[in-house]
Write an enzyme that holds these catalytic residues in place. Sequence first.
Site, PDB file in Angstrom:
ATOM      1  N   HIS A 126      -8.514  -3.881  -7.780  1.00 49.48           N
ATOM      2  CA  HIS A 126      -8.489  -2.415  -7.835  1.00 49.48           C
ATOM      3  C   HIS A 126      -8.809  -1.993  -9.274  1.00 49.48           C
ATOM      4  O   HIS A 126      -8.193  -2.511 -10.221  1.00 49.48           O
ATOM      5  CB  HIS A 126      -7.102  -1.857  -7.483  1.00 49.48           C
ATOM      6  N   CYS A 181       0.861  -1.179   0.000  1.00 47.47           N
ATOM      7  CA  CYS A 181       0.000   0.000   0.000  1.00 47.47           C
ATOM      8  C   CYS A 181       0.899   1.231   0.000  1.00 47.47           C
ATOM      9  O   CYS A 181       1.658   1.443   0.958  1.00 47.47           O
ATOM     10  CB  CYS A 181      -0.909  -0.014   1.230  1.00 47.47           C
ATOM     11  N   GLY A 182       0.830   2.004  -1.071  1.00 49.25           N
ATOM     12  CA  GLY A 182       1.710   3.167  -1.217  1.00 49.25           C
ATOM     13  C   GLY A 182       1.366   4.267  -0.242  1.00 49.25           C
ATOM     14  O   GLY A 182       2.223   4.748   0.510  1.00 49.25           O
ATOM     15  N   HIS A 183       0.092   4.665  -0.214  1.00 47.62           N
ATOM     16  CA  HIS A 183      -0.273   5.759   0.719  1.00 47.62           C
ATOM     17  C   HIS A 183      -0.039   5.289   2.142  1.00 47.62           C
ATOM     18  O   HIS A 183       0.359   6.069   3.011  1.00 47.62           O
ATOM     19  CB  HIS A 183      -1.739   6.195   0.497  1.00 47.62           C
ATOM     20  N   ASP A 229     -10.192   5.479  -3.282  1.00 46.13           N
ATOM     21  CA  ASP A 229      -8.965   6.010  -2.697  1.00 46.13           C
ATOM     22  C   ASP A 229      -8.985   7.536  -2.774  1.00 46.13           C
ATOM     23  O   ASP A 229      -9.114   8.101  -3.866  1.00 46.13           O
ATOM     24  CB  ASP A 229      -7.752   5.440  -3.450  1.00 46.13           C
ATOM     25  N   CYS A 243      -3.299   6.928  -4.956  1.00 46.79           N
ATOM     26  CA  CYS A 243      -3.030   5.497  -4.845  1.00 46.79           C
ATOM     27  C   CYS A 243      -1.592   5.173  -5.283  1.00 46.79           C
ATOM     28  O   CYS A 243      -1.269   5.213  -6.475  1.00 46.79           O
ATOM     29  CB  CYS A 243      -4.028   4.673  -5.668  1.00 46.79           C
ATOM     30  N   GLY A 244      -0.775   4.829  -4.305  1.00 49.37           N
ATOM     31  CA  GLY A 244       0.640   4.563  -4.599  1.00 49.37           C
ATOM     32  C   GLY A 244       0.842   3.353  -5.488  1.00 49.37           C
ATOM     33  O   GLY A 244       1.620   3.401  -6.455  1.00 49.37           O
ATOM     34  N   THR A 245       0.139   2.257  -5.178  1.00 47.76           N
ATOM     35  CA  THR A 245       0.312   1.060  -6.011  1.00 47.76           C
ATOM     36  C   THR A 245      -0.367   1.273  -7.367  1.00 47.76           C
ATOM     37  O   THR A 245       0.116   0.773  -8.385  1.00 47.76           O
ATOM     38  CB  THR A 245      -0.239  -0.196  -5.303  1.00 47.76           C
TER      39      THR A 245
END
Length: 335
Positions: A231, A111-113, A257, A261-263
Amino acid sequence: MRPALGGGVSACEDLAKPIIGDRYRTVRVIDSHTGGEPTRVVINGGPELGTGPLSERLKRFRAQYDDFRSAVVNEPRGSDVLVGALLCEPVDPSCSAGVIFFNNVGYLGMCGHGTIGLVATLAYMMQIAPGEHKIETPVGTVSAILHESGEVTVNNVASYRTAANVAVQVPNYGTVFGDIAWGGNWFFLVREHTFELTLKNVERLTSFTSAIKEALRTNRITGDEGREIDHIELFAPSCTMGVDSRNFVLCPGNAYDRSPCGTGTSAKLACLHADGKIKEGQIWRQESIVGSVFEGSIKVRDGKVYPSIKGRAFVSAEAELVLDPRDPLCAGIRG
Ligand code: PYC
Protein backbone atom coordinates in the site's frame (compact mmCIF):
# COMPACT_ATOMS: atom_id res chain seq x y z
CA MET A 1 -25.29 -12.32 18.84
CA ARG A 2 -23.42 -14.45 16.31
CA PRO A 3 -24.09 -14.13 12.60
CA ALA A 4 -25.49 -17.15 10.82
CA LEU A 5 -22.42 -18.48 9.06
CA GLY A 6 -23.38 -20.33 5.97
CA GLY A 7 -21.33 -22.13 3.43
CA GLY A 8 -20.18 -25.65 3.13
CA VAL A 9 -19.76 -25.41 -0.61
CA SER A 10 -16.25 -26.39 -1.62
CA ALA A 11 -14.60 -23.93 -3.95
CA CYS A 12 -12.74 -24.00 -7.23
CA GLU A 13 -13.49 -27.58 -8.22
CA ASP A 14 -17.18 -26.68 -7.84
CA LEU A 15 -16.69 -23.72 -10.10
CA ALA A 16 -15.70 -26.17 -12.82
CA LYS A 17 -18.25 -28.90 -12.03
CA PRO A 18 -20.70 -29.63 -14.85
CA ILE A 19 -24.23 -28.44 -14.21
CA ILE A 20 -26.64 -31.11 -13.04
CA GLY A 21 -30.17 -30.11 -13.99
CA ASP A 22 -30.59 -26.47 -13.04
CA ARG A 23 -28.21 -26.55 -10.05
CA TYR A 24 -26.00 -23.51 -10.14
CA ARG A 25 -23.84 -22.48 -7.25
CA THR A 26 -25.16 -19.42 -5.49
CA VAL A 27 -23.35 -17.10 -3.09
CA ARG A 28 -25.29 -14.72 -0.88
CA VAL A 29 -23.64 -11.32 -0.42
CA ILE A 30 -24.41 -7.95 1.11
CA ASP A 31 -22.67 -4.91 -0.37
CA SER A 32 -21.94 -1.69 1.46
CA HIS A 33 -19.65 1.28 1.06
CA THR A 34 -17.60 3.04 3.68
CA GLY A 35 -16.81 6.59 2.63
CA GLY A 36 -17.15 5.45 -0.99
CA GLU A 37 -15.02 2.28 -0.68
CA PRO A 38 -17.10 -0.86 -1.29
CA THR A 39 -17.18 -4.05 0.78
CA ARG A 40 -18.94 -7.25 -0.30
CA VAL A 41 -19.62 -9.53 2.69
CA VAL A 42 -20.10 -13.19 1.79
CA ILE A 43 -22.75 -14.40 4.20
CA ASN A 44 -23.55 -17.75 2.62
CA GLY A 45 -22.13 -20.10 0.02
CA GLY A 46 -18.46 -19.50 0.82
CA PRO A 47 -15.75 -22.17 0.87
CA GLU A 48 -15.45 -24.53 3.82
CA LEU A 49 -12.14 -23.54 5.42
CA GLY A 50 -12.37 -25.75 8.50
CA THR A 51 -11.50 -24.59 11.99
CA GLY A 52 -8.43 -23.05 13.65
CA PRO A 53 -6.84 -19.60 13.59
CA LEU A 54 -7.95 -17.25 10.84
CA SER A 55 -4.32 -17.04 9.66
CA GLU A 56 -4.41 -20.82 8.94
CA ARG A 57 -7.82 -20.60 7.29
CA LEU A 58 -6.48 -17.78 5.12
CA LYS A 59 -3.67 -20.11 3.93
CA ARG A 60 -6.30 -22.72 2.95
CA PHE A 61 -8.38 -20.08 1.20
CA ARG A 62 -5.37 -18.92 -0.81
CA ALA A 63 -4.11 -22.43 -1.66
CA GLN A 64 -7.39 -24.17 -2.48
CA TYR A 65 -10.12 -21.65 -3.18
CA ASP A 66 -8.53 -18.71 -4.93
CA ASP A 67 -11.00 -19.08 -7.82
CA PHE A 68 -13.77 -18.31 -5.37
CA ARG A 69 -12.04 -15.06 -4.33
CA SER A 70 -11.72 -14.01 -7.95
CA ALA A 71 -15.30 -15.05 -8.81
CA VAL A 72 -16.71 -12.85 -6.03
CA VAL A 73 -14.73 -9.61 -6.47
CA ASN A 74 -13.44 -9.54 -10.03
CA GLU A 75 -15.34 -8.57 -13.18
CA PRO A 76 -17.91 -9.45 -14.42
CA ARG A 77 -19.54 -9.70 -10.95
CA GLY A 78 -17.30 -7.16 -9.22
CA SER A 79 -14.59 -4.65 -10.05
CA ASP A 80 -10.99 -3.84 -9.13
CA VAL A 81 -12.06 -1.58 -6.28
CA LEU A 82 -14.27 -4.12 -4.49
CA VAL A 83 -13.03 -5.65 -1.22
CA GLY A 84 -14.53 -9.01 -0.28
CA ALA A 85 -15.09 -10.17 3.29
CA LEU A 86 -15.66 -13.85 3.99
CA LEU A 87 -17.62 -14.22 7.19
CA CYS A 88 -16.16 -17.08 9.27
CA GLU A 89 -17.00 -18.81 12.53
CA PRO A 90 -14.61 -17.31 15.13
CA VAL A 91 -12.30 -19.55 17.21
CA ASP A 92 -13.08 -17.55 20.36
CA PRO A 93 -16.81 -17.84 21.11
CA SER A 94 -16.80 -14.41 22.74
CA CYS A 95 -16.11 -12.89 19.30
CA SER A 96 -19.07 -11.80 17.19
CA ALA A 97 -17.46 -12.95 13.95
CA GLY A 98 -14.30 -13.93 12.14
CA VAL A 99 -13.45 -12.42 8.77
CA ILE A 100 -10.98 -12.83 5.93
CA PHE A 101 -10.65 -9.84 3.60
CA PHE A 102 -9.69 -10.21 -0.05
CA ASN A 103 -9.50 -8.11 -3.21
CA ASN A 104 -8.91 -8.29 -6.95
CA VAL A 105 -5.40 -9.76 -6.60
CA GLY A 106 -5.20 -11.47 -3.22
CA TYR A 107 -5.81 -11.17 0.51
CA LEU A 108 -5.58 -8.37 3.10
CA GLY A 109 -4.36 -8.88 6.68
CA MET A 110 -6.82 -6.36 8.04
CA CYS A 111 -9.10 -3.83 6.46
CA GLY A 112 -10.45 -0.80 8.32
CA HIS A 113 -13.14 0.31 5.89
CA GLY A 114 -14.06 -3.37 5.44
CA THR A 115 -14.48 -3.89 9.19
CA ILE A 116 -16.76 -0.84 9.34
CA GLY A 117 -18.67 -2.32 6.37
CA LEU A 118 -18.86 -5.73 8.05
CA VAL A 119 -20.23 -4.26 11.30
CA ALA A 120 -22.80 -2.18 9.40
CA THR A 121 -23.79 -5.33 7.49
CA LEU A 122 -24.20 -7.41 10.66
CA ALA A 123 -26.32 -4.60 12.12
CA TYR A 124 -28.41 -4.49 8.92
CA MET A 125 -28.92 -8.26 9.26
CA MET A 126 -29.94 -7.62 12.89
CA GLN A 127 -27.19 -10.00 14.01
CA ILE A 128 -25.61 -7.43 16.32
CA ALA A 129 -26.85 -4.54 18.44
CA PRO A 130 -25.06 -1.29 19.35
CA GLY A 131 -22.12 -1.96 21.66
CA GLU A 132 -18.64 -3.44 21.42
CA HIS A 133 -17.93 -6.54 19.32
CA LYS A 134 -14.74 -8.54 18.94
CA ILE A 135 -13.82 -9.70 15.45
CA GLU A 136 -11.09 -12.19 14.55
CA THR A 137 -8.90 -11.43 11.55
CA PRO A 138 -5.81 -13.19 10.17
CA VAL A 139 -3.57 -10.55 11.85
CA GLY A 140 -5.25 -10.65 15.26
CA THR A 141 -8.45 -9.81 17.06
CA VAL A 142 -9.82 -6.31 16.66
CA SER A 143 -12.82 -4.82 18.34
CA ALA A 144 -15.47 -2.57 16.88
CA ILE A 145 -18.02 -0.37 18.56
CA LEU A 146 -21.34 0.00 16.79
CA HIS A 147 -22.70 3.36 17.94
CA GLU A 148 -26.41 4.15 18.23
CA SER A 149 -25.86 6.67 15.40
CA GLY A 150 -24.80 3.86 13.05
CA GLU A 151 -21.17 5.00 13.08
CA VAL A 152 -18.54 2.38 13.83
CA THR A 153 -15.25 2.72 15.70
CA VAL A 154 -12.66 0.07 14.88
CA ASN A 155 -10.03 -0.55 17.56
CA ASN A 156 -7.24 -1.79 15.37
CA VAL A 157 -4.21 -4.01 15.97
CA ALA A 158 -1.03 -2.38 17.38
CA SER A 159 0.51 -0.19 14.70
CA TYR A 160 4.08 1.04 14.37
CA ARG A 161 6.64 2.74 12.16
CA THR A 162 9.56 0.53 11.33
CA ALA A 163 11.66 3.08 9.35
CA ALA A 164 11.48 6.85 8.81
CA ASN A 165 12.44 8.92 5.80
CA VAL A 166 13.54 6.02 3.62
CA ALA A 167 14.85 7.10 0.20
CA VAL A 168 13.89 5.19 -2.92
CA GLN A 169 14.91 5.96 -6.52
CA VAL A 170 11.74 5.94 -8.60
CA PRO A 171 12.35 5.80 -12.38
CA ASN A 172 11.00 8.94 -14.13
CA TYR A 173 10.22 10.60 -10.79
CA GLY A 174 13.58 10.80 -8.95
CA THR A 175 14.21 10.20 -5.25
CA VAL A 176 11.11 9.79 -3.10
CA PHE A 177 11.24 9.74 0.71
CA GLY A 178 8.72 7.90 2.85
CA ASP A 179 8.06 6.16 6.15
CA ILE A 180 7.48 2.41 6.37
CA ALA A 181 4.72 1.56 8.82
CA TRP A 182 2.35 -1.26 9.79
CA GLY A 183 -1.34 -0.57 10.42
CA GLY A 184 -2.64 -4.09 9.74
CA ASN A 185 -1.09 -3.91 6.23
CA TRP A 186 2.31 -2.54 5.16
CA PHE A 187 2.44 1.09 3.99
CA PHE A 188 4.95 3.49 2.45
CA LEU A 189 3.81 6.96 3.53
CA VAL A 190 4.93 9.92 1.45
CA ARG A 191 4.51 13.50 2.61
CA GLU A 192 6.74 15.32 0.12
CA HIS A 193 5.60 15.25 -3.50
CA THR A 194 4.36 17.74 -6.06
CA PHE A 195 0.92 16.28 -6.81
CA GLU A 196 -2.43 17.82 -6.04
CA LEU A 197 -4.60 15.17 -4.36
CA THR A 198 -7.76 15.60 -6.39
CA LEU A 199 -10.00 13.21 -8.29
CA LYS A 200 -9.06 14.74 -11.62
CA ASN A 201 -5.49 13.64 -10.91
CA VAL A 202 -6.30 10.00 -10.17
CA GLU A 203 -4.50 8.64 -13.24
CA ARG A 204 -1.31 10.58 -12.47
CA LEU A 205 -1.50 9.66 -8.78
CA THR A 206 -1.98 5.99 -9.69
CA SER A 207 1.03 6.06 -12.05
CA PHE A 208 3.22 7.77 -9.43
CA THR A 209 2.27 5.46 -6.57
CA SER A 210 2.50 2.33 -8.77
CA ALA A 211 6.02 3.42 -9.75
CA ILE A 212 6.91 3.84 -6.05
CA LYS A 213 5.56 0.37 -5.27
CA GLU A 214 7.56 -1.16 -8.11
CA ALA A 215 10.72 0.72 -7.04
CA LEU A 216 10.34 -0.56 -3.46
CA ARG A 217 10.03 -4.08 -4.85
CA THR A 218 13.03 -3.89 -7.15
CA ASN A 219 15.17 -2.27 -4.43
CA ARG A 220 14.03 -4.94 -1.93
CA ILE A 221 12.70 -2.34 0.49
CA THR A 222 10.17 -4.24 2.59
CA GLY A 223 8.24 -4.31 5.82
CA ASP A 224 9.37 -6.54 8.69
CA GLU A 225 10.40 -10.12 7.82
CA GLY A 226 10.70 -9.18 4.16
CA ARG A 227 6.96 -8.57 3.80
CA GLU A 228 5.98 -6.69 0.65
CA ILE A 229 4.92 -3.06 1.09
CA ASP A 230 1.74 -3.26 -0.96
CA HIS A 231 0.00 0.00 0.00
CA ILE A 232 1.37 3.42 -0.96
CA GLU A 233 -0.06 6.50 0.73
CA LEU A 234 0.40 10.14 -0.28
CA PHE A 235 -0.53 13.02 2.00
CA ALA A 236 -1.36 16.70 1.54
CA PRO A 237 -3.08 19.36 3.63
CA SER A 238 -6.87 19.33 3.40
CA CYS A 239 -8.91 22.33 2.26
CA THR A 240 -11.80 21.25 4.51
CA MET A 241 -12.15 23.12 7.81
CA GLY A 242 -11.35 20.93 10.82
CA VAL A 243 -9.73 18.19 8.74
CA ASP A 244 -6.04 17.53 9.40
CA SER A 245 -4.94 15.87 6.19
CA ARG A 246 -6.06 14.44 2.85
CA ASN A 247 -4.66 11.23 1.40
CA PHE A 248 -4.47 9.11 -1.71
CA VAL A 249 -3.93 5.40 -1.07
CA LEU A 250 -2.95 2.90 -3.73
CA CYS A 251 -4.08 -0.60 -2.76
CA PRO A 252 -2.59 -3.90 -3.95
CA GLY A 253 -4.11 -4.57 -7.37
CA ASN A 254 -3.71 -0.88 -8.27
CA ALA A 255 -7.17 0.39 -7.31
CA TYR A 256 -7.16 3.48 -5.11
CA ASP A 257 -9.02 3.60 -1.82
CA ARG A 258 -12.12 5.78 -2.01
CA SER A 259 -12.18 5.91 1.80
CA PRO A 260 -9.35 7.41 3.89
CA CYS A 261 -8.20 3.78 4.45
CA GLY A 262 -8.51 2.46 8.00
CA THR A 263 -5.22 0.59 8.08
CA GLY A 264 -3.52 3.49 6.25
CA THR A 265 -4.84 5.99 8.78
CA SER A 266 -3.62 3.63 11.54
CA ALA A 267 -0.13 3.58 9.98
CA LYS A 268 -0.26 7.39 9.75
CA LEU A 269 -1.23 7.67 13.44
CA ALA A 270 1.72 5.41 14.37
CA CYS A 271 4.07 7.74 12.43
CA LEU A 272 2.56 10.86 14.04
CA HIS A 273 3.06 9.28 17.46
CA ALA A 274 6.66 8.34 16.63
CA ASP A 275 7.26 12.00 15.65
CA GLY A 276 5.61 13.28 18.86
CA LYS A 277 2.82 14.92 16.82
CA ILE A 278 -0.19 13.21 18.38
CA LYS A 279 -1.14 12.47 21.96
CA GLU A 280 -3.51 9.88 23.41
CA GLY A 281 -7.12 10.94 23.00
CA GLN A 282 -6.38 13.64 20.41
CA ILE A 283 -8.58 13.37 17.27
CA TRP A 284 -6.95 13.24 13.82
CA ARG A 285 -9.34 13.79 10.93
CA GLN A 286 -8.18 12.06 7.77
CA GLU A 287 -9.90 12.86 4.49
CA SER A 288 -9.86 10.64 1.41
CA ILE A 289 -9.41 11.66 -2.20
CA VAL A 290 -13.24 11.64 -2.58
CA GLY A 291 -13.72 13.84 0.50
CA SER A 292 -14.94 11.20 2.99
CA VAL A 293 -13.48 11.50 6.49
CA PHE A 294 -12.37 9.06 9.21
CA GLU A 295 -11.69 10.18 12.76
CA GLY A 296 -8.56 8.59 14.19
CA SER A 297 -7.13 8.52 17.70
CA ILE A 298 -4.62 6.40 19.62
CA LYS A 299 -4.17 4.62 22.91
CA VAL A 300 -0.69 3.71 24.12
CA ARG A 301 -0.36 0.49 26.17
CA ASP A 302 2.99 -1.04 27.19
CA GLY A 303 4.71 1.23 24.70
CA LYS A 304 2.51 0.04 21.82
CA VAL A 305 0.25 2.30 19.78
CA TYR A 306 -3.34 1.10 19.28
CA PRO A 307 -5.24 3.22 16.73
CA SER A 308 -9.02 3.63 16.65
CA ILE A 309 -10.78 4.63 13.45
CA LYS A 310 -14.32 5.95 13.34
CA GLY A 311 -16.42 6.02 10.18
CA ARG A 312 -19.73 5.01 8.72
CA ALA A 313 -20.86 2.49 6.13
CA PHE A 314 -24.12 2.23 4.23
CA VAL A 315 -25.58 -0.99 2.85
CA SER A 316 -26.09 -0.63 -0.89
CA ALA A 317 -27.24 -4.06 -2.11
CA GLU A 318 -28.28 -7.56 -1.14
CA ALA A 319 -27.66 -10.10 -3.85
CA GLU A 320 -27.20 -13.70 -4.79
CA LEU A 321 -24.22 -14.25 -7.04
CA VAL A 322 -24.71 -17.06 -9.52
CA LEU A 323 -21.71 -19.18 -10.49
CA ASP A 324 -22.48 -21.10 -13.64
CA PRO A 325 -19.75 -23.62 -14.45
CA ARG A 326 -20.60 -23.38 -18.17
CA ASP A 327 -19.51 -19.75 -18.05
CA PRO A 328 -15.89 -19.54 -19.29
CA LEU A 329 -15.45 -16.44 -17.10
CA CYS A 330 -17.11 -18.04 -14.08
CA ALA A 331 -14.01 -17.45 -11.92
CA GLY A 332 -13.78 -13.80 -12.96
CA ILE A 333 -11.31 -11.89 -15.12
CA ARG A 334 -7.88 -11.92 -13.53
CA GLY A 335 -5.52 -9.07 -14.39
O1 PYC B 1 -9.56 0.58 5.02
O2 PYC B 1 -7.85 -0.58 5.74
C1 PYC B 1 -8.59 -0.19 4.83
C2 PYC B 1 -8.34 -0.66 3.45
C3 PYC B 1 -7.32 -1.44 3.02
C4 PYC B 1 -7.51 -1.62 1.64
C5 PYC B 1 -8.64 -0.92 1.28
N1 PYC B 1 -9.14 -0.34 2.40
